[in-house]
Design a protein around this motif. Sequence first.
Motif, PDB file in Angstrom:
ATOM      1  N   LEU A   1      32.464  62.823  82.728  1.00  0.00           N
ATOM      2  CA  LEU A   1      32.470  63.111  84.585  1.00  0.00           C
ATOM      3  C   LEU A   1      33.939  62.077  84.570  1.00  0.00           C
ATOM      4  O   LEU A   1      35.270  62.378  85.221  1.00  0.00           O
ATOM      5  CB  LEU A   1      31.349  62.949  85.287  1.00  0.00           C
ATOM      6  CG  LEU A   1      29.751  64.006  85.059  1.00  0.00           C
ATOM      7  CD1 LEU A   1      29.619  63.168  85.542  1.00  0.00           C
ATOM      8  CD2 LEU A   1      30.933  64.928  85.627  1.00  0.00           C
ATOM      9  N   ARG A   2      33.769  61.080  84.316  1.00  0.00           N
ATOM     10  CA  ARG A   2      34.934  59.899  85.016  1.00  0.00           C
ATOM     11  C   ARG A   2      36.051  60.298  84.077  1.00  0.00           C
ATOM     12  O   ARG A   2      37.676  60.191  84.344  1.00  0.00           O
ATOM     13  CB  ARG A   2      34.926  58.293  84.826  1.00  0.00           C
ATOM     14  CG  ARG A   2      34.264  58.124  85.839  1.00  0.00           C
ATOM     15  CD  ARG A   2      34.222  56.655  85.613  1.00  0.00           C
ATOM     16  NE  ARG A   2      33.638  55.863  84.694  1.00  0.00           N
ATOM     17  CZ  ARG A   2      32.425  54.984  83.890  1.00  0.00           C
ATOM     18  NH1 ARG A   2      31.801  55.289  84.671  1.00  0.00           N
ATOM     19  NH2 ARG A   2      31.617  54.995  82.546  1.00  0.00           N
ATOM     20  N   ARG A   3      36.410  60.682  83.071  1.00  0.00           N
ATOM     21  CA  ARG A   3      37.242  60.825  82.124  1.00  0.00           C
ATOM     22  C   ARG A   3      38.186  62.461  82.918  1.00  0.00           C
ATOM     23  O   ARG A   3      39.445  62.567  82.659  1.00  0.00           O
ATOM     24  CB  ARG A   3      37.596  61.487  80.662  1.00  0.00           C
ATOM     25  CG  ARG A   3      37.407  60.130  79.639  1.00  0.00           C
ATOM     26  CD  ARG A   3      37.203  60.429  78.281  1.00  0.00           C
ATOM     27  NE  ARG A   3      35.967  60.884  77.826  1.00  0.00           N
ATOM     28  CZ  ARG A   3      35.147  59.890  78.157  1.00  0.00           C
ATOM     29  NH1 ARG A   3      35.025  58.627  77.798  1.00  0.00           N
ATOM     30  NH2 ARG A   3      33.360  60.141  77.757  1.00  0.00           N
ATOM     31  N   LEU A   4      36.962  63.192  83.193  1.00  0.00           N
ATOM     32  CA  LEU A   4      37.777  63.842  84.066  1.00  0.00           C
ATOM     33  C   LEU A   4      38.179  64.080  85.203  1.00  0.00           C
ATOM     34  O   LEU A   4      38.669  64.798  86.234  1.00  0.00           O
ATOM     35  CB  LEU A   4      36.662  65.257  83.980  1.00  0.00           C
ATOM     36  CG  LEU A   4      36.710  66.497  82.403  1.00  0.00           C
ATOM     37  CD1 LEU A   4      35.261  67.220  82.844  1.00  0.00           C
ATOM     38  CD2 LEU A   4      37.463  66.378  82.006  1.00  0.00           C
ATOM     39  N   GLY A   5      38.495  62.833  85.636  1.00  0.00           N
ATOM     40  CA  GLY A   5      38.893  62.290  87.335  1.00  0.00           C
ATOM     41  C   GLY A   5      37.796  62.262  88.056  1.00  0.00           C
ATOM     42  O   GLY A   5      37.978  62.702  89.355  1.00  0.00           O
ATOM     43  N   TYR A   6      36.149  62.761  87.462  1.00  0.00           N
ATOM     44  CA  TYR A   6      35.052  62.761  88.944  1.00  0.00           C
ATOM     45  C   TYR A   6      35.243  61.341  89.801  1.00  0.00           C
ATOM     46  O   TYR A   6      35.094  60.902  88.834  1.00  0.00           O
ATOM     47  CB  TYR A   6      33.887  63.187  88.413  1.00  0.00           C
ATOM     48  CG  TYR A   6      33.860  65.175  88.026  1.00  0.00           C
ATOM     49  CD1 TYR A   6      33.592  66.032  89.263  1.00  0.00           C
ATOM     50  CD2 TYR A   6      34.641  65.832  86.856  1.00  0.00           C
ATOM     51  CE1 TYR A   6      33.704  67.100  88.883  1.00  0.00           C
ATOM     52  CE2 TYR A   6      35.209  66.937  87.344  1.00  0.00           C
ATOM     53  CZ  TYR A   6      33.823  68.487  88.123  1.00  0.00           C
ATOM     54  OH  TYR A   6      34.054  69.149  87.934  1.00  0.00           O
ATOM     55  N   ARG A   7      34.830  61.075  90.851  1.00  0.00           N
ATOM     56  CA  ARG A   7      34.485  59.829  91.565  1.00  0.00           C
ATOM     57  C   ARG A   7      33.083  60.047  91.728  1.00  0.00           C
ATOM     58  O   ARG A   7      32.605  60.890  92.205  1.00  0.00           O
ATOM     59  CB  ARG A   7      35.688  60.101  92.899  1.00  0.00           C
ATOM     60  CG  ARG A   7      37.078  59.549  92.026  1.00  0.00           C
ATOM     61  CD  ARG A   7      38.016  59.749  93.511  1.00  0.00           C
ATOM     62  NE  ARG A   7      37.751  60.521  94.081  1.00  0.00           N
ATOM     63  CZ  ARG A   7      38.329  60.550  95.412  1.00  0.00           C
ATOM     64  NH1 ARG A   7      38.372  58.919  96.009  1.00  0.00           N
ATOM     65  NH2 ARG A   7      38.706  62.203  96.229  1.00  0.00           N
ATOM     66  N   ARG A   8      32.245  58.793  92.167  1.00  0.00           N
ATOM     67  CA  ARG A   8      31.267  58.920  91.938  1.00  0.00           C
ATOM     68  C   ARG A   8      31.449  58.385  93.173  1.00  0.00           C
ATOM     69  O   ARG A   8      31.750  57.131  93.960  1.00  0.00           O
ATOM     70  CB  ARG A   8      30.281  57.279  91.320  1.00  0.00           C
ATOM     71  CG  ARG A   8      29.034  57.327  91.320  1.00  0.00           C
ATOM     72  CD  ARG A   8      28.531  55.870  90.212  1.00  0.00           C
ATOM     73  NE  ARG A   8      27.104  56.103  90.182  1.00  0.00           N
ATOM     74  CZ  ARG A   8      26.452  55.232  89.217  1.00  0.00           C
ATOM     75  NH1 ARG A   8      26.743  55.053  88.712  1.00  0.00           N
ATOM     76  NH2 ARG A   8      24.356  55.641  89.929  1.00  0.00           N
TER      77      ARG A   8
END
Lengths: 772, 165
Positions: A64-71
């Motif tokens: 998810l992070r690699r896809l630019g998703y933010r927690r």
Amino acid sequence: MALGIAGAAFVGGWLSAGWVVSLDGVVRQRFGGQRFRVPSRVYSAPTIIYPGLDWKLIDLEGGLRRLGYRRVAESARLEPGQYIWDASRVRISVRAFAHPSRPEPARDVVVRLSGSSIEEIRELPAGREIWALPLEPEQIGAYYGPNREQRDLVVLDELPPHVIDAVLAVEDRRFESHAGLDPRRIAGALIANLRAGAVKQGGSTLTQQLVKNFFLTPERTFRRKAQEAVMALLVEFRYDKHEILQAYLNEIYLGQRGATAIHGIGEASRVFYGKSARRLSVAEAALIAAIIRSPNGLSPYREAESAVKRRDLVLDLMRRQGRIDDAAWRGAKAETLRLAAVTPDVGDARYFLDLLRRQLSSVYSEDVLASEGLRIYTTLDGRAQRLAARALREGLEDLEKRYSGLATQEPERALQGCLVAMRPQTGEILALVGGRDYGDSQFDRCTQARRQTGSVFKPFVYIAALEPRGVGPKLTLASFVDDSPLEVKTPSGPWRPRNFDREFHGSVPVREALERSFNVATARLGQDVGIRRVIELARRFGVTSPLPEVPSLALGTAEVSPMEMVRAYATLANGGVLPEVQAIEDLVGKGGKTLERRRLRFERVLDAGTAFLATSMLRGVAERGTAAGLRSNGLRGPVAAKTGTTDGEHDLWLVGYTPELVAAVWIGFDEPRSIGIPSSVGALPIWRRFVQELTGGEIRGKFRRPPEVTVADIQPATGWLALTGCPERRPEFFLKGTVPRITCPTGAVSDVQGDDSPAVRRRFFDWLRRQM
Amino acid sequence: MRAPAVLMLSIALAWGCLSGPAREAPVESLRLSQVEPQGDPVRRASLRLCAEGLRADIARRDGPARSQYERAIALDPTNPWAYLVLARHEVAVGDPRRALQYLQQAETLLRNEGAFIPGVEPHVEGLRGAALVASGRPGGEHLRRAAELSPAVWDDGRLDADELL
């Protein structure tokens, strides 16, 4: 005198007019044609998540992070591109994915976790269960022009007003009213700079900045400044404010990401926040506007504090200019800086990008790829690629540590290697690492190099002997082959093959001959079958490299690329069906139209029964033979493999497969010299590590026995069919109708086939006749 | 006692030979929904993508349908049903050559899995026949056999997506 002045003025006027006309020509040419070069982006295959999937194994959060998703915090209201992770569930606001044939809507989902497994996925708020959720593909690279500019074009009308307001507030507050130059701004800058005794403030309008970036060099001369002013007036004269602003927002330089220049609001939004510019908040828009002045000095990644300080200044300007109200100003100022993770390099996918470029070059020129903004969706599995790159790099480093003679300070003389992995049923390339470091060497050893294959070629000899052609196969898996001294006459003198252990082993079971990779037995079998037939078989398996018709071909003296070998072995994993190699899923033009779409292609080149027998032999190699080390780290499940070490240990190979994956590892020096170790020490650990990490150590699936293959017990020592009373027995696979006729313990000939072959039917009718 | 029994057996065998191949009783052709709950999680997810694809095919959305089938294969490349529904799709969109390739893959995997059961055979036979006929080759025999095995589905010589879902 007056006449002279008038004449000079006339000539000067003409020259000036000519200069202006020529500048106008430049403006019209650039503005009227294609304004921006948009690099084509290349994407991996999408990750699909589904109930039952091991989310830890695939590193869901990392993905998810690699896809630019933010927690975000638990209490937060989710926006697309954000997720909330707690102990037993993940709520993800999945972004929409635009694609002509497989679009995905933006949607909120909840992924329930149970241990390391995904228990269920449901869409919110309706609660509809989702069986398989594809996430967007990961960008693995782009084809840039010489300036390495990356941009994601935006359309002005689609942007929220505060994005435009933020830019205008800080860069050109009177943009709507001036004609390209802003005398008040120029005067203000002049006074400020005189007071400071240095250039502290620019007087350029947004149009001037655009002109400077679009048409001119960065030099600071009076002539260039004059050109800039005239061209700004010409741009304003010829084009409306809307067009100018849109061009500006797509052109403006906003920093670096590695070697790539970020241009335009759209790209900056994607890189900084992992979202479309259409969804930028006031604070996010203000930050982008804030860094226009000094994109690298105010980089939000490196200089976060300075960037936020200037962002707040932009917000103040916006409020002062009446572009936002107090509530928006307060909310934006309170917003903390939340940036998307910097995507790490996708396992040096550049070798793969080069392969794609070579494949595409016949249809799309370099210039088209660098400027037309194509979207190229590939078969590459981002996770497999990262694991492959790491396994190869660290595997080679480990060898250099253990065998000091292999290490060198000169990168061009370093020990090299490559790893290619493929899905055997479809021929899709999952990972391709053409060398240990693309920066040092761009030569792709998997697709561009041809090296001696050594023993990984031997299965072709055995398959040629196992395959029933006309009168039936020369061999069964119960056969014995002769590993006694052999001499073959050749035009260059007698050829006497030797085994690795310098011994001869006499009559050996065929399985043992391959499992222990006996050269002499294989060479003799090659002579028995005929080298021409071995070549013909290799050709059917997709080997296109030159294969000289010489006796030593049976031992792998021909030079073949790892890609050819991986495809050939894929054919075995696929039950005798040769897949066409696939690297591209589809290719979408900038208008969103599909330009190319891959079609899976395959061809049966070997009967399923013989393919299964070959797989069974190669499983033996992985269980008991030269590739037995594959199991040493606890790798479980079906594996078939073959090692290959060429003369002088110049090339080390391991080609192996599971029911769903085939991979080849090659190791050697670019200028061949001895590595001094066998492939079981050099190539095997790299293959093992890659597959172990990819599968989590548990390989899925089975090599299933096709109906053409039957099982019968044999006496191992003789290969005879074991009947009741036979002291030793083990099951063996046979093509139907090829079960041994000599039986243990008596040595009598029998037609027992354990199947419905013609022999069995004949015996039935014989019995019936006797009864009558 | 033994001779009469053998005689009767012989007569029965001879009768079987003379009367030619027996006309097989129709079977209920298999639907994807019947196999969908089976297999490990990967297979189940893959089968569900196949079902999504069939729904897209029913709605005449060719692109998304094919994409779902290809995803189903990417997820589980050994799923024979994914190749079967892709073969059906190719026959429907007019690429019989491709359909035959997918069908070959489907049949190989079905046989290897021991899943080439009576309910599947009419689909394989019928799709092969339809693809052969569409590519100008003799395939009528396969179509006739499919219709014989599963008249409810194959009487019209075609397999609609909803007949497989």
